[in-house]
Scaffold this active site. Structure first.
Site, PDB file in Angstrom:
ATOM      1  N   HIS A 472      30.384  -9.223  44.686  1.00 26.77           N
ATOM      2  CA  HIS A 472      29.632 -10.474  44.686  1.00 26.77           C
ATOM      3  C   HIS A 472      28.228 -10.315  44.114  1.00 26.77           C
ATOM      4  CE1 HIS A 472      32.307 -11.392  48.418  1.00 26.77           C
ATOM      5  NE2 HIS A 472      32.949 -11.589  47.287  1.00 26.77           N
TER       6      HIS A 472
HETATM    7  C1  LIG Z   1      37.588  -7.824  41.789  1.00 25.16           C
HETATM    8  C2  LIG Z   1      36.837  -9.061  42.197  1.00 25.16           C
HETATM    9  C3  LIG Z   1      37.195  -9.731  43.368  1.00 25.16           C
HETATM   10  C4  LIG Z   1      36.514 -10.882  43.752  1.00 25.16           C
HETATM   11  N1  LIG Z   1      36.968 -11.605  44.813  1.00 25.16           N
HETATM   12  C5  LIG Z   1      36.436 -12.822  45.061  1.00 25.16           C
HETATM   13  C6  LIG Z   1      37.045 -13.701  45.998  1.00 25.16           C
HETATM   14  O1  LIG Z   1      38.086 -13.406  46.569  1.00 25.16           O
HETATM   15  N2  LIG Z   1      36.447 -14.900  46.216  1.00 25.16           N
HETATM   16  C7  LIG Z   1      35.307 -15.273  45.578  1.00 25.16           C
HETATM   17  O2  LIG Z   1      34.780 -16.352  45.859  1.00 25.16           O
HETATM   18  N3  LIG Z   1      34.721 -14.451  44.679  1.00 25.16           N
HETATM   19  C8  LIG Z   1      35.290 -13.275  44.379  1.00 25.16           C
HETATM   20  N4  LIG Z   1      34.767 -12.507  43.390  1.00 25.16           N
HETATM   21  C9  LIG Z   1      33.527 -12.946  42.737  1.00 25.16           C
HETATM   22  C10 LIG Z   1      33.697 -14.161  41.827  1.00 25.16           C
HETATM   23  O3  LIG Z   1      34.942 -14.156  41.165  1.00 25.16           O
HETATM   24  C11 LIG Z   1      32.535 -14.182  40.845  1.00 25.16           C
HETATM   25  O4  LIG Z   1      31.336 -14.207  41.588  1.00 25.16           O
HETATM   26  C12 LIG Z   1      32.540 -15.374  39.905  1.00 25.16           C
HETATM   27  O5  LIG Z   1      33.768 -15.467  39.239  1.00 25.16           O
HETATM   28  C13 LIG Z   1      31.382 -15.225  38.919  1.00 25.16           C
HETATM   29  O6  LIG Z   1      31.431 -16.238  37.964  1.00 25.16           O
HETATM   30  P1  LIG Z   1      30.491 -16.176  36.682  1.00 25.16           P
HETATM   31  O7  LIG Z   1      30.769 -17.391  35.903  1.00 25.16           O
HETATM   32  O8  LIG Z   1      29.106 -15.918  37.136  1.00 25.16           O
HETATM   33  O9  LIG Z   1      30.929 -14.864  35.892  1.00 25.16           O
HETATM   34  P2  LIG Z   1      32.358 -14.434  35.342  1.00 25.16           P
HETATM   35  O10 LIG Z   1      33.436 -15.258  35.952  1.00 25.16           O
HETATM   36  O11 LIG Z   1      32.443 -12.970  35.499  1.00 25.16           O
HETATM   37  O12 LIG Z   1      32.302 -14.847  33.807  1.00 25.16           O
HETATM   38  C14 LIG Z   1      31.529 -14.220  32.835  1.00 25.16           C
HETATM   39  C15 LIG Z   1      32.302 -14.270  31.522  1.00 25.16           C
HETATM   40  O13 LIG Z   1      31.424 -13.977  30.455  1.00 25.16           O
HETATM   41  C16 LIG Z   1      32.067 -13.082  29.562  1.00 25.16           C
HETATM   42  N5  LIG Z   1      31.018 -12.338  28.857  1.00 25.16           N
HETATM   43  C17 LIG Z   1      30.131 -11.468  29.383  1.00 25.16           C
HETATM   44  N6  LIG Z   1      29.296 -10.994  28.429  1.00 25.16           N
HETATM   45  C18 LIG Z   1      29.671 -11.574  27.277  1.00 25.16           C
HETATM   46  C19 LIG Z   1      29.205 -11.477  25.948  1.00 25.16           C
HETATM   47  N7  LIG Z   1      28.179 -10.669  25.609  1.00 25.16           N
HETATM   48  N8  LIG Z   1      29.819 -12.219  24.981  1.00 25.16           N
HETATM   49  C20 LIG Z   1      30.847 -13.052  25.308  1.00 25.16           C
HETATM   50  N9  LIG Z   1      31.343 -13.157  26.566  1.00 25.16           N
HETATM   51  C21 LIG Z   1      30.760 -12.429  27.542  1.00 25.16           C
HETATM   52  C22 LIG Z   1      32.906 -12.207  30.478  1.00 25.16           C
HETATM   53  O14 LIG Z   1      33.924 -11.521  29.800  1.00 25.16           O
HETATM   54  C23 LIG Z   1      33.427 -13.237  31.486  1.00 25.16           C
HETATM   55  O15 LIG Z   1      34.622 -13.839  31.046  1.00 25.16           O
HETATM   56  C24 LIG Z   1      35.419 -11.350  42.969  1.00 25.16           C
HETATM   57  C25 LIG Z   1      35.060 -10.684  41.790  1.00 25.16           C
HETATM   58  C26 LIG Z   1      35.771  -9.572  41.393  1.00 25.16           C
HETATM   59  C27 LIG Z   1      35.390  -8.892  40.098  1.00 25.16           C
END
Ligand SMILES: Cc1cc2nc3c(=O)[nH]c(=O)nc-3n(C[C@H](O)[C@H](O)[C@H](O)COP(=O)(O)OP(=O)(O)OC[C@H]3O[C@@H](n4cnc5c(N)ncnc54)[C@H](O)[C@@H]3O)c2cc1C
Length: 545
Positions: A472
């Site tokens: 997280h």
């Molecule tokens: C193994 C795991 C288990 C988890 N379990 C839970 C759970 O059960 N429940 C829950 O609520 N949360 C859980 N989480 C956390 C939750 O999924 C994340 O906090 C949330 O998805 C974050 O969303 P975000 O949009 O910030 O980032 P992300 O969903 O990580 O999206 C970022 C995106 O940007 C892309 N990206 C990054 N850099 C670049 C770049 N330079 N150029 C182009 N694209 C790029 C990445 O590839 C990714 O697709 C978990 C996370 C993980 C990894």
């Protein structure tokens, strides 16, 4: 140069919601750039595939953190989704919003419009809650399906009875009026398949002619004209690929997640001048808060050996697995439809904690070295405990000016005294829960931390030897007032001091919340879409104080 109204960097939880909401305006053009590939792999969609995608580099950034003062010299693994849906495509499916106070604290920190009554309508409009829930708090008509675990296991039932025997009430909905209590988990799973942000938001949006989603498009930096962001540069095909520049008429939106959004800012010359200069990067805009303030939940996993019943450790092997595969293929139920966590319990570390400060999970399974990537062979059950609102903060900093070098991730787990105290209290409660009377028929002996570990110092030492992330990370581009020393974005999520640039993802959280982060990240993006479109917010929910 190709031009779109909005260029979104990252098709993860936040990027997927933004692509969907912004493209509702048919006259608006959107380009989404995703470093990873499409989300075709069956392990993404099969809930139990979690254990496979956990280490699968084709869909996972698979970062390593720096050893910290309280990680026993260990570098803790940090998986992150790298595919459409981002981390929501590899996460543990848990749907947990957090507590009212979490968001009221965000508002108190100077962020107008982010208090609980303001953001509750967004949680509601996004979800299609199936199952119990008071309509004041839950939505029934949104695109994101939220179901409750429907697998019934005697160990889970005994665990919940054990919690109640310790005075912890059964709570039918921890996303309702109150979080405290014990219950089966709520999950983003529908008909035995993962409900990622891509499935709920991005794929429907891709059908619109005004959305262009490009995979294997690794963004290396933002293009500026003076203090205005006007586009991005990416490599088509990833490392070694063809450089491409595209322009954003209106805005560039960073949704790369808590590790990568600050990395892209720093690579683009936005951040601490000392850091940028040390890597030979020209300072475009000094903003020392970029990458600073990283928070995460730190969890030791307490394990007991089990007797008189089969646990998932045995059920996933040999002929049992074939039976389960058949069950899933024909009914979409059974072992393969399960999340890694089955029961949730929210409780207090001590009498002085006003609202629950411990999050405790239970699973009738156990993992090698306490890390969720591989199940053990002996029968086991796991009770994971973590402090909901840690005070320790770390940072994300570029390692070099190479956009493909993984960033330095230092979470500084347990460096705050309160965090050490609450984590130890969590381990004590986990031990009491596993030893409760209703679990006695199945409890064989304590495997971790083990009966010899008794004093607070010994428990803390065990926590530092085996604790891990709960995945997280957040708070690396914090939302806050311009005159603070730490804020990166304002309460409209615009980067301070620059124009045409927002950060919208888990990194903007000003402070860690009492929850897993997917639900709130989706909410942040949904609210941000209204801010961008200049639409008025849904009416705030009226709640009794
Ligand atoms: C193994 C795991 C288990 C988890 N379990 C839970 C759970 O059960 N429940 C829950 O609520 N949360 C859980 N989480 C956390 C939750 O999924 C994340 O906090 C949330 O998805 C974050 O969303 P975000 O949009 O910030 O980032 P992300 O969903 O990580 O999206 C970022 C995106 O940007 C892309 N990206 C990054 N850099 C670049 C770049 N330079 N150029 C182009 N694209 C790029 C990445 O590839 C990714 O697709 C978990 C996370 C993980 C990894």
């Amino acid at each position: 140069m190709e031009t779109f109204d909005y260029v979104i960097v990252g098709a993860g939880s936040a990027g997927s919601v933004l692509a969907n909401r912004l493209s509702e305006d048919a006259g608006t053009t959107i380009c989404v750039l995703e470093a990873g590939g499409r989300d075709w792999h069956p392990y993404i969609h099969l809930p139990a595939g979690f254990i496979k995608t956990f280490h699968m580099k084709s869909v996972n950034w698979a970062y390593q953190q720096e050893p910290g003062p309280y990680t026993g010299g260990r570098s803790i693994y940090a998986p992150r989704g790298k595919t459409l849906g981002g981390s929501s495509s590899i996460n543990g499916h848990i749907y947990n919003r957090g507590q009212r106070q979490d968001f009221d604290t965000w508002a108190q920190m100077g962020n107008r419009g982010w208090g609980y009554v303001d953001i509750l309508p967004y949680f509601k409009r996004m979800e299609r809650r199936v199952g119990e829930g008071d309509e004041t708090f839950r939505g029934r008509e949104g695109p994101l399906t939220v179901t409750t675990m429907d697998w019934r296991d005697p160990l889970c039932e005994a665990f919940m009875a054990g919690a109640m025997s310790l005075g912890i009430p059964r709570n039918p909905d921890y996303n309702g009026a109150i979080q405290e209590g014990v219950s089966y988990c709520q999950r983003t799973i529908e008909n035995g398949l993962r409900m990622s942000a891509a499935k709920a938001f991005l794929h429907p949006a891709r059908k619109r002619p005004n959305v262009d989603v490009r995979t294997h498009a690794h963004v290396t930096n933002i293009i500026f004209e003076g203090k205005r962001a006007v586009g991005v540069r990416y490599l088509r095909g990833g490392k070694g690929g063809t450089p491409v520049e595209i322009r954003a008429n209106k805005e560039v939106i960073l949704s790369g997640g808590a590790y990568n959004s600050p990395q892209v800012l720093q690579l683009s010359g936005v951040g601490s001048p000392d850091l940028l200069r040390s890597h030979g990067i020209e300072v475009r805009h000094a903003l020392p808060g970029v990458g600073e303030g990283l928070q995460d939940h730190y969890a030791p996993r307490s394990v007991a050996r089990v007797k008189n019943i089969k646990t998932i450790n045995e059920l996933r092997k040999g002929w049992h697995l074939w039976v389960e595969a058949l069950k899933w293929a024909t009914t979409r139920r059974g072992l393969l439809s399960l999340s890694p966590t089955m029961v949730y319990c929210f409780w207090h570390s001590g009498e002085t904690a006003e609202s629950s400060d411990l999050q405790i999970t239970f699973t009738p399974a156990s993992y090698k070295e306490g890390v969720q990537g591989a199940l053990e062979d002996l029968p086991g059950m796991t009770c994971t405990s973590w402090q909901q609102r840690p005070e320790s903060r770390g940072y994300v900093r570029i390692r070099s000016s190479d956009p493909f070098a993984p960033p330095i991730i230092q979470t500084n787990y347990l460096t705050a005294e309160l965090d050490r105290r609450v984590v130890v209290a969590g381990m004590k409660l986990a031990r009491r829960l596993l030893k409760s009377e209703p679990l006695a028929p199945y409890y064989d002996y304590e495997d971790f931390p083990g009966p010899k570990v008794q004093s607070d110092e010994e428990l803390l030492s065990a926590a530092t030897q085996r604790g891990t992330t709960t995945f997280h990370p957040g708070c690396t581009c914090r939302m806050g007032p311009a005159d603070s020393t730490w804020a990166v974005v304002d309460d409209q999520l615009r980067v301070h001091g620059l124009s045409g640039l927002r950060v919208i993802d888990a990194s903007v959280m000003p402070r860690m919340i009492s929850a897993n982060l997917n639900a709130s990240t989706l909410m942040i993006a949904d609210k941000a879409s209204d801010l961008i479109r200049g639409r008025s917010s849904p009416e705030a929910v009226r709640l009794a104080s």
